[in-house]
Motif scaffolding. Structure first.
Motif, mmCIF file in Angstrom:
data_model
loop_
_atom_site.group_PDB
_atom_site.id
_atom_site.type_symbol
_atom_site.label_atom_id
_atom_site.label_comp_id
_atom_site.label_asym_id
_atom_site.label_seq_id
_atom_site.Cartn_x
_atom_site.Cartn_y
_atom_site.Cartn_z
ATOM 1 N N GLY A 9 0.815 -1.201 0.000
ATOM 2 C CA GLY A 9 0.000 0.000 0.000
ATOM 3 C C GLY A 9 0.851 1.254 0.000
ATOM 4 O O GLY A 9 2.077 1.198 0.094
ATOM 5 N N GLY A 10 0.181 2.399 -0.122
ATOM 6 C CA GLY A 10 0.900 3.661 -0.095
ATOM 7 C C GLY A 10 0.096 4.783 -0.680
ATOM 8 O O GLY A 10 -1.112 4.656 -0.897
ATOM 9 N N LEU A 11 0.785 5.880 -0.938
ATOM 10 C CA LEU A 11 0.175 7.073 -1.514
ATOM 11 C C LEU A 11 0.518 7.126 -3.001
ATOM 12 O O LEU A 11 1.693 6.974 -3.379
ATOM 13 C CB LEU A 11 0.702 8.318 -0.807
ATOM 14 N N GLN A 112 -4.145 -7.738 8.393
ATOM 15 C CA GLN A 112 -4.296 -6.515 9.188
ATOM 16 C C GLN A 112 -4.691 -5.310 8.341
ATOM 17 O O GLN A 112 -5.160 -4.307 8.871
ATOM 18 C CB GLN A 112 -2.988 -6.224 9.943
ATOM 19 N N GLY A 113 -4.523 -5.416 7.061
ATOM 20 C CA GLY A 113 -4.899 -4.327 6.164
ATOM 21 C C GLY A 113 -3.726 -3.457 5.774
ATOM 22 O O GLY A 113 -2.759 -3.321 6.527
ATOM 23 N N THR A 114 -3.828 -2.893 4.584
ATOM 24 C CA THR A 114 -2.810 -1.958 4.116
ATOM 25 C C THR A 114 -3.521 -0.747 3.510
ATOM 26 O O THR A 114 -4.491 -0.898 2.767
ATOM 27 C CB THR A 114 -1.866 -2.623 3.103
ATOM 28 N N GLN A 115 -3.045 0.438 3.848
ATOM 29 C CA GLN A 115 -3.709 1.677 3.416
ATOM 30 C C GLN A 115 -3.301 2.013 1.987
ATOM 31 O O GLN A 115 -2.113 2.029 1.654
ATOM 32 C CB GLN A 115 -3.328 2.828 4.351
ATOM 33 N N VAL A 116 -4.305 2.306 1.178
ATOM 34 C CA VAL A 116 -4.092 2.842 -0.170
ATOM 35 C C VAL A 116 -4.748 4.212 -0.223
ATOM 36 O O VAL A 116 -5.941 4.339 0.050
ATOM 37 C CB VAL A 116 -4.683 1.918 -1.248
#
Length: 120
Positions: A9-11, A112-116
């Motif tokens: 994930g990331g920005l 646990q999830g990853t932010q996108v």
């Protein structure tokens, strides 16, 4: 027991691409279903894409033609290639799998999830 670990994930700017990975480890007899869900702030969790028990794929209408799910069975890993990202794709992406830990026992497992975040 069983762990699902996401990464990638990331920005990213609108129109950009990201690839997510999810690796399953632990006591695994077989994996019956594995896929990606996402949850944006204030919204319900929704299916993004998954592999069904029969091996076919499902995609949410909102990501068809832009996202591709793939897998490496030898590594118990799935990937989500996300292209042409839009701000509305911003969410926490979770990996989920229905795994048999023995011939007789199975259960649903979540990472646990990853932010996108898609933003300019």
């Amino acid at each position: 027991q069983v762990q699902l670990v996401e990464s990638g994930g990331g920005l990213v700017q609108p129109g950009g691409s990201l690839t997510l990975s999810c690796a399953a480890s632990g006591k695994i007899f077989s994996i019956n279903r594995m896929g990606w869900y996402r949850q944006a702030p204030g919204k319900q969790r929704e299916l993004v894409a998954d592999f069904t028990t029969g091996g076919s794929t499902n995609y949410a209408d909102s990501v068809k033609g832009r996202f591709t799910i793939s897998r490496d069975n030898a590594k118990n890993t799935i990937y989500l290639q996300m292209n042409s990202l839009k701000p509305e794709d911003t969410a926490v992406y979770h990996c989920s799998a229905h795994i048999q830990t023995t011939y007789w026992s199975s259960g649903d497992y979540w990472g646990q999830g990853t932010q996108v975040t898609v933003s300019s």
